[in-house]
Motif scaffolding. Structure first.
Motif, PDB file in Angstrom:
ATOM      1  N   CYS A   3     -12.729   0.671  40.303  1.00  0.00           N
ATOM      2  CA  CYS A   3     -11.963   0.516  41.542  1.00  0.00           C
ATOM      3  C   CYS A   3     -11.903  -0.951  41.954  1.00  0.00           C
ATOM      4  O   CYS A   3     -12.923  -1.651  41.904  1.00  0.00           O
ATOM      5  CB  CYS A   3     -12.588   1.331  42.667  1.00  0.00           C
ATOM      6  SG  CYS A   3     -12.656   3.102  42.372  1.00  0.00           S
ATOM      7  N   ASN A  69     -15.853   2.206  51.763  1.00  0.00           N
ATOM      8  CA  ASN A  69     -17.199   2.245  51.202  1.00  0.00           C
ATOM      9  C   ASN A  69     -17.267   1.184  50.123  1.00  0.00           C
ATOM     10  O   ASN A  69     -16.883   1.412  48.976  1.00  0.00           O
ATOM     11  CB  ASN A  69     -17.504   3.629  50.625  1.00  0.00           C
ATOM     12  CG  ASN A  69     -18.871   3.688  49.979  1.00  0.00           C
ATOM     13  OD1 ASN A  69     -19.673   2.752  50.098  1.00  0.00           O
ATOM     14  ND2 ASN A  69     -19.150   4.778  49.289  1.00  0.00           N
ATOM     15  N   GLU A  71     -19.510  -0.076  48.420  1.00  0.00           N
ATOM     16  CA  GLU A  71     -20.394   0.135  47.268  1.00  0.00           C
ATOM     17  C   GLU A  71     -19.650   0.757  46.080  1.00  0.00           C
ATOM     18  O   GLU A  71     -20.093   0.620  44.933  1.00  0.00           O
ATOM     19  CB  GLU A  71     -21.569   1.031  47.664  1.00  0.00           C
ATOM     20  CG  GLU A  71     -22.507   0.393  48.684  1.00  0.00           C
ATOM     21  CD  GLU A  71     -23.668   1.298  49.037  1.00  0.00           C
ATOM     22  OE1 GLU A  71     -23.789   2.380  48.409  1.00  0.00           O
ATOM     23  OE2 GLU A  71     -24.449   0.938  49.935  1.00  0.00           O
ATOM     24  N   LYS A  72     -18.528   1.430  46.344  1.00  0.00           N
ATOM     25  CA  LYS A  72     -17.829   2.118  45.254  1.00  0.00           C
ATOM     26  C   LYS A  72     -16.902   1.191  44.472  1.00  0.00           C
ATOM     27  O   LYS A  72     -16.398   1.556  43.416  1.00  0.00           O
ATOM     28  CB  LYS A  72     -17.027   3.296  45.792  1.00  0.00           C
ATOM     29  CG  LYS A  72     -15.717   2.920  46.452  1.00  0.00           C
ATOM     30  CD  LYS A  72     -14.876   4.150  46.782  1.00  0.00           C
ATOM     31  CE  LYS A  72     -13.502   3.769  47.305  1.00  0.00           C
ATOM     32  NZ  LYS A  72     -12.648   4.945  47.591  1.00  0.00           N
TER      33      LYS A  72
END
Length: 417
Positions: A3, A69, A71-72
């Motif tokens: 991502c 988010n 972290e993703k």
């Protein structure tokens, strides 16, 4: 699947579409690639810097990031421009604080025209630097296994025939009756003004989008009944295809105003006459960056104005009642208060109703940027968004600059229409 989040610091005014054309073009190019569709997902966050003003700090944008988010994400790609450079390192630190552990990608003018060896020192927590037009560099980078050695420097030429339209791919959603959007028929500038970074400073080329693509976008604009289109070409009336574009605009019979950044000296001969003929309606507003009418100042910035041709062009614009404006620069090498006034007087004398003047900024990588010592140029971070502007040189003092600044502010509003 990996991502990537694109973050752009934009200058979005009322009525403008939030997603910038530059980022949307990159996203459309990447999403359109079949090899990447199963490998990567792409997301975008636009931060409107105008809502925060020039004194905003990185922490002020924490709320903008709350919907993600972090972290993703494997990569976060950030645009580095002169108006957001001052906060980039602090912003990257904020991303880390909020949980991002992947690689930072940095691109934009400030990266393209920096010395490569200096970039890791200027941006110590950036792993990938992209110079030049980013489309192909990012496609190649995401398509191949990611190398672990950092920093990496990407700079792959782009085949402009392969770049899809951000509008026709719906990367930018355009509601019917949209007040304004931007269009691009070519990138780069054929001229060599020493203060300007619009031209490709590495290859000195102009890259054209195909006429089919541009014509399809004009049809799209007509279908959406867009009120105003700002064409981003640094010099629209240069090259071979600009008259074809105008003929298509007029043939489509749009109820749309197109703003064209143009060059006065190019309004000559048969092509110049047709250009004026095509402009002689309500569809066009012309912007001319004259910069100065003083020959010595023009020579100092490699502008080479032909005042006789310029005067003739102004006469024809007035005779045809074509809508236009002229912009000047103050703080130029060799300039004085009196010479700045002479430039204004020249433009006023030919009947121009809208004159704008902007302070000189030394853009990284330009010839003038490297001539600071030659002209004894001094800069101060007094511009909006902490942008350094030239406030003195060997031909004018700080006090002189203040007077020129006051004169400029009294001319007309400084925002682009």
């Amino acid at each position: 699947m990996k991502c990537t989040l694109f973050i752009s610091f934009d200058l979005i005014r009322d009525g403008e579409i939030e997603k910038p054309l530059a980022i949307a073009t990159i996203l459309g190019f990447l999403k359109n690639d079949r090899q990447l569709q199963d490998k990567m997902s792409f997301h975008h966050l636009s931060i409107n810097s105008l809502k925060y003003g020039g004194q905003a700090q990185a922490i002020d944008f924490e709320n903008n990031l709350s919907g993600f988010n972090l972290e993703k994400f494997d990569f976060i790609a950030i645009s580095a421009y002169i108006w957001n450079e001052y906060l980039l390192n602090d912003f990257i630190e904020l991303l880390r604080k909020l949980g991002f552990r992947g690689n930072i990608i940095l691109g934009g003018y400030q990266i393209t025209y920096s010395n490569q060896k200096d970039l890791p020192l200027q941006y110590p927590d950036v792993q990938i630097f992209v110079s030049g037009y980013a489309e192909q560099s990012l496609k190649d980078f995401f398509s191949s296994p990611v190398k672990t050695a950092v920093p990496q420097f990407l700079n792959t030429p782009v085949d402009f025939s392969e770049i899809p339209s951000a509008y026709l791919t719906n990367e930018i959603f355009v509601p019917s009756g949209t007040p304004m959007l931007r269009l691009e028929t070519k990138r780069g500038c054929p001229y060599r003004c020493s203060f300007c970074a619009h031209r490709d400073l590495t290859q000195n080329k102009v890259f054209k989008h195909s006429l089919d693509k541009v014509f399809n976008e004009i049809s799209f604009i007509a279908d959406r009944q867009v009120k105003r289109v700002n064409i981003l070409d640094p010099i629209f009336n240069s090259g071979k295809d600009y008259l074809e574009v105008m003929r298509e605009i007029n043939r489509t019979n749009l109820n749309t105003t197109f703003t064209l950044q143009s060059r006065l000296e190019n309004i000559r001969g048969i092509a110049g006459k047709e250009f004026l003929d095509l402009c002689s309606g309500d569809n066009y507003h012309l912007e001319f960056g004259l910069q100065t009418a003083v020959t010595t100042e023009a020579d100092n910035i490699n502008r080479r104005n032909n005042l006789q041709q310029i005067d003739e062009a102004f006469t024809q614009l007035k005779e045809r009642n074509i809508s236009y404006e002229v912009s000047l620069i103050y703080g130029l090498p060799g300039q004085t208060i009196d010479s700045f006034k002479r430039s204004i007087d020249f433009v006023e004398s030919i009947g121009c109703k809208t004159i704008k003047a902007f302070p000189l900024m030394l853009l990284r990588g330009t010839e003038l940027y490297h001539e600071k010592e030659l002209w004894n140029i001094k800069e101060e971070n007094i511009g909006e968004f902490a942008i350094p502007v030239v406030t003195s040189s060997n031909s004018f003092s700080r006090h002189d600059w203040e007077q020129m600044n006051e004169i400029a502010n009294n001319l007309s509003p400084h925002h682009r229409q």
